[in-house]
Each structure stands twice: as C-alpha cells, then as structure tokens.
Scaffold this active site. Sequence first.
Site, short mmCIF file in Angstrom:
data_model
loop_
_atom_site.label_atom_id
_atom_site.label_comp_id
_atom_site.label_asym_id
_atom_site.label_seq_id
_atom_site.Cartn_x
_atom_site.Cartn_y
_atom_site.Cartn_z
N LYS A 212 -0.98 22.01 74.24
CA LYS A 212 -0.59 20.95 73.31
C LYS A 212 -1.82 20.12 72.91
CE LYS A 212 2.37 16.92 72.91
NZ LYS A 212 3.44 16.10 73.47
N GLU A 218 -8.18 23.66 82.72
CA GLU A 218 -7.82 25.00 83.20
C GLU A 218 -7.70 25.98 82.03
OE1 GLU A 218 -6.38 22.18 84.03
OE2 GLU A 218 -5.86 22.13 86.16
N GLY A 284 5.30 18.50 76.70
CA GLY A 284 4.89 19.81 77.21
C GLY A 284 6.01 20.52 77.95
N ARG A 285 6.68 19.81 78.85
CA ARG A 285 7.71 20.46 79.68
C ARG A 285 9.02 20.67 78.93
NH1 ARG A 285 6.11 15.54 81.17
NH2 ARG A 285 7.58 13.81 81.30
N GLU A 370 8.04 15.88 86.89
CA GLU A 370 7.08 15.22 86.01
C GLU A 370 7.82 14.19 85.14
OE1 GLU A 370 4.52 17.28 82.88
OE2 GLU A 370 3.13 17.31 84.55
N HIS A 401 17.69 33.90 104.18
CA HIS A 401 16.98 34.38 105.38
C HIS A 401 15.72 33.57 105.63
CE1 HIS A 401 19.71 37.78 105.81
NE2 HIS A 401 19.77 37.72 104.49
N LYS A 525 -7.16 14.50 87.53
CA LYS A 525 -7.98 15.20 86.52
C LYS A 525 -9.32 14.50 86.37
CE LYS A 525 -4.17 16.55 83.44
NZ LYS A 525 -3.61 16.38 82.10
O1 F6P Z 1 -1.27 17.78 83.49
C1 F6P Z 1 0.07 17.79 83.13
C2 F6P Z 1 0.22 18.27 81.72
O2 F6P Z 1 -0.20 17.30 80.83
C3 F6P Z 1 1.66 18.67 81.44
O3 F6P Z 1 2.46 17.63 81.07
C4 F6P Z 1 1.48 19.70 80.39
O4 F6P Z 1 2.62 20.51 80.25
C5 F6P Z 1 0.28 20.44 80.92
O5 F6P Z 1 -0.54 19.44 81.48
C6 F6P Z 1 -0.49 21.24 79.91
O6 F6P Z 1 -0.95 20.44 78.86
P1 F6P Z 1 -1.49 21.09 77.53
O7 F6P Z 1 -0.38 21.84 76.90
O8 F6P Z 1 -1.93 19.94 76.69
O9 F6P Z 1 -2.63 21.99 77.88
#
Ligand code: F6P
Length: 564
Positions: A212, A218, A284-285, A370, A401, A525
């Site tokens: 987003k 990452e 995002g979620r 979140e 189990h 972060k």
């Molecule tokens: O670090 C959490 C977050 O901001 C989430 O809310 C989001 O889904 C995820 O990182 C990824 O964010 P982006 O889509 O901006 O890479």
Amino acid sequence: MIASPIDATSTPAWTALTAHRDELKSGGFHLASAFGTDPARADRFTLTAADLRLDLSKNLIDSTTMRLLVQLAEQVGLPGRIEAMFTGQHINTTEDRAVLHTALRADDAAPSLEVDGQDVRKDVRNELAKIDAFARAVRQGEWRGVSDRPIDTVVNIGIGGSDLGPAMAYQALSAYHGPIRAHFVSNVDPSDIADTLATLDPQTTLFIVASKTFGTLETLTNARLARNWLLAELKAQGAIGGGETEERKAISRHFVAVSTALDRVKAFGIDPSGVFGFWDWVGGRYSVGSAIGLSLAVTLGPEVFAEFLAGFAAIDQHFRTTPLERNVPALMGLLNVWYVNFWDARSHAVLPYCQHLARFPAYLQQLTMESNGKSVRWDGSPVTSATGEVFWGEIGTNGQHAFYQLLHQGTQLIPADFIAFAQPAAALVDGDQDVHDLLLANFVAQTAALAFGKPASQVRAEGTAEAIVPARVFPGNRPSTSIMADALTPGTLGQLIALYEHITFTQGTVWGIDSFDQWGVELGKQLATQVTPALAGDAAAIASLDASSRSLVQYVRAARAAKA
Ligand code: F6P
C-alpha cells in the site's frame, strides 16, 4: 466530525450485564442444564447470514444475555457507526480517513457514493476492469515474458495485509487452481525469497510487488532481490543482453505493482502501466478485495475473484441492514465483548475443520489484533475496559492432538470458533467410510465435549480408579460457536472474511477504538533502522544501543567473525 466514543462501561446495559453475569455464575449456569431444560435452545440460537449457518447455542448465554448485549450495542451507537462506515465518514480518526473496504465489493445496484470529492463507485469499477483485463491477458498468454513465453508462475511480494489475505485465499481456494501457480514471499529473512526463487524459471515468472505504502522495508528489499535475480538469470540464460533498455523491458514484462503510492513505484522502476491502484480508505488488513487480490484474479481467474467479492458483499449487506437481534457479525462481536469484559477471556481460538483454511487463523490475527489491540480510544482517551483478545488457532484435527487438552481441562476460559463445511474439498472413501465424515464427526464431538463435559459420576461409572477420577473429569461449560456452510467456495470464503471484519468492527465500536489505524507497529520499524548499521559494525550505532540490545548485536558480530 466524529463524536467522542460513548464509554460502554457507564451504560445501563453494561451494569445490567455485570449483574446478569453474576446471576449466571451464582445460579451455577451450565450448558448441560441449559440444553437439558430448553429443547428449543439449539434452534433459538442458530442464525443464518447469506450462506453461513451460525450455531451460537453452545455459548454461555441465555435470552437475557442476548437482549442485554443488543442493548449495549444500541447504547454505544453501533447502528450509527455502521452507517458512518458505509457512507465514508472519517471514522479512522487518527489518520483522518474514511473506511470503505465495503465499497470494494459493493454490487452494481449500490447507490452512488461520493467521498472527499471522489466518485468511489466509478473508481472501484475502473480498477476492477483493469484487474480483469490484466488477469485475462496473463491467463490467455497475451501478456508474455520478455522472451515471449507465457507466464506460468506469479510471485506476490508483500507483507501483512499485502500478503496474508491473498496467501490465505489462494490456499483456501486450491480447488480452483489452474495452470498458473502462485507463490507468496513476505519475510525479510533471506531464506524466504531464496527458497522460492530456487524453484522458478525467470522467463515465465511474473512478480507482483504489493505494498500500500510502497515504503515497507521487507517488501522493497525482497522486490530488489527479485529484480536482481531476474535480470541476472535472464542474462545468464541469454534471454536478454546487458543494455539498460533491455533490462527496462524485462522489468516491465516481469514486474507489476499494487500500491497507493504511484510515485514510489515509479522510482523503483516499474512502468506506470503495470501499476494497479487502490485508495487510502482501504486499510492493509481489509484490502484482499482490492487490487491487493491481483494474484488471485490472475491465478484463479477474474470470474472466481468476482464470486469472492460477491461473498463479501452479501455479508456487508447483512451487517448494514439486519436488525441487531439477528445481525450475525454484530452478535458475534458482542459475544466476544461478553467473554473479554465479563468472563475475563484473554484469548479466542479459531479452529477450522478444513485443511485449506490452514492460514485462516494467521490471517485473522492481523485482522483482529492489529485492529483492536489498543489502549486508547479514537479520541485519544484511555480505554475503560480490557480490549483486544489474542486470536490464535490451528486446523482441526491437528489441534486436537496438540493444545485441546488446555481447552478442555485448563484453567482459562477460551471461547472457540469452529468452522466446517458439509461438503469435502476432496472426496475420498476409505473402504465404506467417507473420510470427510470422520473430520466432521470430530468437529461436532469437540464442540459437545467442550460444552457438556463429563462429570465425575460418569467417570466412576466407567470403572475408573478413584485416585484418577479428578484427572479424567471434563468440567464442560466451555463456550464455542459453530460456523458452517455447504462448501468452501469463493463466495463462502468472502462471506467468512467479511463476517470477521465486521465482528472486529463491532468489538472496536464497543471499546471506543479506532480499529483502522496501527500506530503500534511503528516503533519497532524505527528502531530497526538504528540496529541495522550496528550489525554492520558502525561504532556510533553500537554505542547508541541499550546494554541488552548491544550485547545481542555483539553476539552476532562475534559469531560471524569466528566463522569468517
Ligand atoms: O506494519 C504493519 C503494516 O503497516 C500493516 O498494517 C500492513 O498490512 C503491512 O504493514 C504492509 O504494509 P504495506 O502494504 O504498505 O507494505
């Protein structure tokens, strides 16, 4: 202007619920007797929403509980909040944004919606048309790799909401997989991307960089690694030469992006024609129904994606229009509040009796935790009660189990959602035995064992030695909700996700929480950017760390130096 939250704990309904809980406890409420004295209980507490059948009867409730919970919802203004969300008011107060994931899946008959001067319906329609056209082009072999070979593999690079939704849904809908396969890379542990790339052919692979913000460490790191790998492999295979133009062409055929930050995507080198957008009003979620689901549209087909969205829409409609007394997401959210705030539950198990929903608990963890793992309300004031229980789970029967022991005989109250489907995804018969029946028998049996338990009298009657009777008693009275549908289809999957989205929103509303921001992820972060140079040996960065962090960094540096 969004009004300050109403403090749920000062409502008459909260006071009445507290007294009611005390009465249930002192009256020795037990599910075994509740069912024994009320033959209509199962029917009375079984509800439907679209294609979902929800049996709430094995919860610690009676009619008074449900009536008081509905009053609580009314007294904290849930109906008004639902309308505020659907009509695009800025209910995400800390980010001053509308919350309109429901607009992503609204059907054509939905009334027009203008938010902040934007024609939301038109924007969504246009983007869906673009996703549809792109998915068809890739699936029909019109969109080809740089060496003119059709695409057979898609790699979604994203994390959090830009990974969990598509990854979970891709697995859930494996019955709909076609010739184009998907992989999902999220972790910045280099093993994640290395393991994936090792299996791929660069000439037939398409990377979807999903972010987003297009600022997530990452994702950008993995995207860079993928780009470097692609160019190096294509060159090594003689598919492209070394010039910049050829590299640019290769990237434009093998990389597309999904983002709201077009300038950053461009800076990364992805051609603007390969960018699929969405909007800041999609969290995002909550974004799997946006272009973030591009990998699903490409691999499962745009028709399947459309059915998936229609599933969401059916539950959206139910949530917006059904009276609270029969409004399933609202009632399930209220039940979660009942357990967290009146029975001190601190976690909630999600137990799909469906192999293909193996990633569903992980998906729900981000959605719920979140959203509602917060200590301040949407006006900045402290919360007035416990919030945000821990969601966790595992597929049945594997969980049986592993950790069900604690669910049955432990000291904590852990409400559980059991999810199962009448039809198997894979029909297999062992001798005369339908294997899916074995799975479903376990699902039903576990909910019964949790609810009704096994008293000492029965344990003794089975001839158990007196000394171990206590260890073999099941207290029962442990709450569960059974969620069923005919089959796991794109539509029922969409319904299931939307159900939990609105459960989460209902809980957030009672607690006065902005369920759509996530400031709690920022500090870690930020600090990581200080630790990175320390790991590389920057003396000032090492010195700036606290003693524990410094010693962790020094351990790593020493271990690596020893190996070198
Ligand atoms: O670090 C959490 C977050 O901001 C989430 O809310 C989001 O889904 C995820 O990182 C990824 O964010 P982006 O889509 O901006 O890479």
